[in-house]
Write a protein that holds these residues in place. Structure first.
Motif, PDB file in Angstrom:
ATOM      1  N   LEU A 103     -28.975  14.077 -26.880  1.00 46.35           N
ATOM      2  CA  LEU A 103     -28.686  15.497 -26.732  1.00 46.35           C
ATOM      3  C   LEU A 103     -27.308  15.634 -26.105  1.00 46.35           C
ATOM      4  O   LEU A 103     -27.049  15.097 -25.018  1.00 46.35           O
ATOM      5  CB  LEU A 103     -29.732  16.165 -25.832  1.00 46.35           C
ATOM      6  N   HIS A 104     -26.395  16.344 -26.798  1.00 42.95           N
ATOM      7  CA  HIS A 104     -25.066  16.626 -26.260  1.00 42.95           C
ATOM      8  C   HIS A 104     -25.118  18.000 -25.590  1.00 42.95           C
ATOM      9  O   HIS A 104     -25.515  18.988 -26.213  1.00 42.95           O
ATOM     10  CB  HIS A 104     -24.018  16.636 -27.378  1.00 42.95           C
ATOM     11  N   ILE A 105     -24.737  18.036 -24.318  1.00 37.42           N
ATOM     12  CA  ILE A 105     -24.777  19.278 -23.545  1.00 37.42           C
ATOM     13  C   ILE A 105     -23.350  19.671 -23.175  1.00 37.42           C
ATOM     14  O   ILE A 105     -22.623  18.885 -22.563  1.00 37.42           O
ATOM     15  CB  ILE A 105     -25.607  19.112 -22.255  1.00 37.42           C
ATOM     16  N   THR A 106     -22.959  20.887 -23.552  1.00 39.77           N
ATOM     17  CA  THR A 106     -21.645  21.406 -23.168  1.00 39.77           C
ATOM     18  C   THR A 106     -21.842  22.419 -22.054  1.00 39.77           C
ATOM     19  O   THR A 106     -22.713  23.299 -22.136  1.00 39.77           O
ATOM     20  CB  THR A 106     -20.935  22.043 -24.375  1.00 39.77           C
ATOM     21  N   ILE A 107     -21.011  22.274 -21.017  1.00 40.60           N
ATOM     22  CA  ILE A 107     -21.167  23.059 -19.803  1.00 40.60           C
ATOM     23  C   ILE A 107     -19.845  23.727 -19.434  1.00 40.60           C
ATOM     24  O   ILE A 107     -18.782  23.089 -19.467  1.00 40.60           O
ATOM     25  CB  ILE A 107     -21.640  22.150 -18.648  1.00 40.60           C
ATOM     26  N   GLU A 108     -19.929  24.989 -19.071  1.00 38.29           N
ATOM     27  CA  GLU A 108     -18.768  25.705 -18.546  1.00 38.29           C
ATOM     28  C   GLU A 108     -18.776  25.584 -17.030  1.00 38.29           C
ATOM     29  O   GLU A 108     -19.792  25.859 -16.382  1.00 38.29           O
ATOM     30  CB  GLU A 108     -18.832  27.171 -18.956  1.00 38.29           C
ATOM     31  N   SER A 109     -17.647  25.156 -16.471  1.00 34.23           N
ATOM     32  CA  SER A 109     -17.565  24.953 -15.023  1.00 34.23           C
ATOM     33  C   SER A 109     -16.125  25.059 -14.557  1.00 34.23           C
ATOM     34  O   SER A 109     -15.200  24.660 -15.266  1.00 34.23           O
ATOM     35  CB  SER A 109     -18.125  23.570 -14.643  1.00 34.23           C
ATOM     36  N   GLN A 110     -15.936  25.564 -13.339  1.00 36.03           N
ATOM     37  CA  GLN A 110     -14.611  25.591 -12.724  1.00 36.03           C
ATOM     38  C   GLN A 110     -14.060  24.184 -12.536  1.00 36.03           C
ATOM     39  O   GLN A 110     -12.852  23.990 -12.431  1.00 36.03           O
ATOM     40  CB  GLN A 110     -14.677  26.277 -11.352  1.00 36.03           C
ATOM     41  N   LEU A 111     -14.935  23.191 -12.498  1.00 25.89           N
ATOM     42  CA  LEU A 111     -14.515  21.809 -12.291  1.00 25.89           C
ATOM     43  C   LEU A 111     -13.984  21.148 -13.559  1.00 25.89           C
ATOM     44  O   LEU A 111     -13.329  20.110 -13.486  1.00 25.89           O
ATOM     45  CB  LEU A 111     -15.678  20.967 -11.749  1.00 25.89           C
ATOM     46  N   PRO A 125     -11.467  21.480 -15.684  1.00 28.08           N
ATOM     47  CA  PRO A 125     -10.071  21.047 -15.792  1.00 28.08           C
ATOM     48  C   PRO A 125      -9.719  19.862 -14.887  1.00 28.08           C
ATOM     49  O   PRO A 125      -8.714  19.185 -15.109  1.00 28.08           O
ATOM     50  CB  PRO A 125      -9.281  22.300 -15.368  1.00 28.08           C
ATOM     51  N   GLU A 126     -10.552  19.599 -13.872  1.00 29.22           N
ATOM     52  CA  GLU A 126     -10.293  18.498 -12.944  1.00 29.22           C
ATOM     53  C   GLU A 126     -10.964  17.197 -13.380  1.00 29.22           C
ATOM     54  O   GLU A 126     -10.715  16.143 -12.796  1.00 29.22           O
ATOM     55  CB  GLU A 126     -10.775  18.867 -11.541  1.00 29.22           C
ATOM     56  N   LEU A 127     -11.818  17.274 -14.380  1.00 27.48           N
ATOM     57  CA  LEU A 127     -12.560  16.093 -14.817  1.00 27.48           C
ATOM     58  C   LEU A 127     -11.739  15.224 -15.754  1.00 27.48           C
ATOM     59  O   LEU A 127     -10.718  15.656 -16.281  1.00 27.48           O
ATOM     60  CB  LEU A 127     -13.862  16.514 -15.508  1.00 27.48           C
ATOM     61  N   LYS A 128     -12.212  13.999 -15.959  1.00 29.44           N
ATOM     62  CA  LYS A 128     -11.593  13.067 -16.899  1.00 29.44           C
ATOM     63  C   LYS A 128     -12.671  12.520 -17.830  1.00 29.44           C
ATOM     64  O   LYS A 128     -13.839  12.414 -17.447  1.00 29.44           O
ATOM     65  CB  LYS A 128     -10.936  11.899 -16.155  1.00 29.44           C
ATOM     66  N   VAL A 185     -28.832  14.201 -12.294  1.00 27.08           N
ATOM     67  CA  VAL A 185     -28.788  13.141 -13.302  1.00 27.08           C
ATOM     68  C   VAL A 185     -27.335  12.738 -13.542  1.00 27.08           C
ATOM     69  O   VAL A 185     -26.513  13.571 -13.938  1.00 27.08           O
ATOM     70  CB  VAL A 185     -29.415  13.604 -14.638  1.00 27.08           C
ATOM     71  N   CYS A 186     -27.027  11.470 -13.317  1.00 31.03           N
ATOM     72  CA  CYS A 186     -25.677  10.961 -13.539  1.00 31.03           C
ATOM     73  C   CYS A 186     -25.416  10.846 -15.039  1.00 31.03           C
ATOM     74  O   CYS A 186     -26.115  10.127 -15.747  1.00 31.03           O
ATOM     75  CB  CYS A 186     -25.513   9.594 -12.870  1.00 31.03           C
ATOM     76  N   LEU A 187     -24.389  11.580 -15.532  1.00 35.02           N
ATOM     77  CA  LEU A 187     -24.030  11.568 -16.944  1.00 35.02           C
ATOM     78  C   LEU A 187     -22.521  11.381 -17.080  1.00 35.02           C
ATOM     79  O   LEU A 187     -21.759  11.737 -16.183  1.00 35.02           O
ATOM     80  CB  LEU A 187     -24.441  12.885 -17.615  1.00 35.02           C
ATOM     81  N   THR A 188     -22.112  10.834 -18.209  1.00 35.67           N
ATOM     82  CA  THR A 188     -20.705  10.543 -18.456  1.00 35.67           C
ATOM     83  C   THR A 188     -20.044  11.659 -19.258  1.00 35.67           C
ATOM     84  O   THR A 188     -20.581  12.091 -20.285  1.00 35.67           O
ATOM     85  CB  THR A 188     -20.564   9.211 -19.223  1.00 35.67           C
ATOM     86  N   VAL A 189     -18.896  12.104 -18.795  1.00 41.73           N
ATOM     87  CA  VAL A 189     -18.120  13.118 -19.519  1.00 41.73           C
ATOM     88  C   VAL A 189     -17.536  12.490 -20.777  1.00 41.73           C
ATOM     89  O   VAL A 189     -16.853  11.467 -20.711  1.00 41.73           O
ATOM     90  CB  VAL A 189     -16.986  13.676 -18.633  1.00 41.73           C
ATOM     91  N   VAL A 190     -17.827  13.079 -21.934  1.00 44.03           N
ATOM     92  CA  VAL A 190     -17.337  12.527 -23.200  1.00 44.03           C
ATOM     93  C   VAL A 190     -16.305  13.419 -23.883  1.00 44.03           C
ATOM     94  O   VAL A 190     -15.600  12.987 -24.790  1.00 44.03           O
ATOM     95  CB  VAL A 190     -18.500  12.241 -24.178  1.00 44.03           C
ATOM     96  N   LYS A 191     -16.182  14.683 -23.433  1.00 51.32           N
ATOM     97  CA  LYS A 191     -15.221  15.606 -24.041  1.00 51.32           C
ATOM     98  C   LYS A 191     -14.896  16.704 -23.044  1.00 51.32           C
ATOM     99  O   LYS A 191     -15.774  17.149 -22.297  1.00 51.32           O
ATOM    100  CB  LYS A 191     -15.817  16.217 -25.316  1.00 51.32           C
ATOM    101  N   ILE A 192     -13.635  17.130 -23.035  1.00 51.23           N
ATOM    102  CA  ILE A 192     -13.202  18.238 -22.181  1.00 51.23           C
ATOM    103  C   ILE A 192     -12.404  19.210 -23.041  1.00 51.23           C
ATOM    104  O   ILE A 192     -11.534  18.808 -23.815  1.00 51.23           O
ATOM    105  CB  ILE A 192     -12.329  17.736 -21.004  1.00 51.23           C
ATOM    106  N   ASP A 193     -12.708  20.491 -22.895  1.00 53.40           N
ATOM    107  CA  ASP A 193     -12.005  21.519 -23.664  1.00 53.40           C
ATOM    108  C   ASP A 193     -11.850  22.758 -22.779  1.00 53.40           C
ATOM    109  O   ASP A 193     -12.762  23.580 -22.676  1.00 53.40           O
ATOM    110  CB  ASP A 193     -12.778  21.856 -24.940  1.00 53.40           C
TER     111      ASP A 193
END
Length: 197
Positions: free
Chosen positions: A22-30, A32-35, A45-53
């Motif tokens: 399951l791919h979950i897209t989340i809107e967050s103030q954080l 732009p600071e993620l990689k 739940v620890c999950l890995t960021v796979v895309k930022i937009d």
């Protein structure tokens, strides 16, 4: 490694199933600071960021995680607790949290106290996880102190700041939450089970 101190609330904007994932897209103030490839806890739940937009980012949840957590129940517009991994040398304001959910629980009672709220949770005792009075527990990623510890039930007291800055303000009786039991307690329990001399 996390601390259980929630940094931000995110809003689920898109859900996409792919095979057993399951791919979950989340809107967050954080966002732009993620990689890409960064670890972020979502409801514990620890999950890995796979895309930022822009102000959104995407994480992927595999079947094993869906089976053991409440992430498979998420709907568009649901709100999730978010915490980035702690930096080496930072204060440990909560407790040691791995982001590895042990099991889910059900919220069975919510009581308003004088200036706080008491939330009670029931969990499956057959998985042999334990709580202790005044010990640490992580509920949906939030580091909390156990009160009224029982074999398959415990309560936590929520102060106004935590209530207003986490998804506890949205929690209802009957809701499912993620639990991560105290890692130190888990090691002690395992050593006792092995009867190591």
């Amino acid at each position: 490694m996390f601390t259980g101190i929630i940094e931000n609330l995110g809003i689920v904007t898109h859900l996409e199933s792919e095979l057993d994932n399951l791919h979950i897209t989340i809107e967050s103030q954080l966002a732009p600071e993620l990689k890409i490839d960064q670890s972020v806890a979502h409801n514990g739940v620890c999950l890995t960021v796979v895309k930022i937009d822009g102000n959104t980012y995407t994480v992927t949840v595999i079947k094993e995680t869906l089976n053991k957590t409440n992430l498979g129940d998420l709907q568009i517009k649901d709100v999730v607790n978010i915490e980035r991994a702690m930096k080496l040398g930072d204060r440990l304001d909560g407790h040691i949290v791995q982001g590895h959910v042990d099991q889910i629980a059900t919220c069975t009672k919510i009581e308003e106290a004088s200036g706080s709220w008491i939330f009670t949770f029931n969990y499956n005792q057959d998985l042999n996880n334990i709580t202790i009075e005044k010990g640490s527990i992580t509920v949906n990623g939030t580091s909390l102190t156990v009160v009224n510890s029982k074999r398959n039930e415990f309560s936590v007291a929520i102060i106004p700041y935590t209530f207003n800055n986490t998804i506890f303000k949205f929690l209802k009786e009957g809701a499912t939450v993620n639990l991560e039991f105290d890692v130190l307690g888990k090691y002690v329990k395992r050593l006792l089970e092995l009867d190591i001399k």
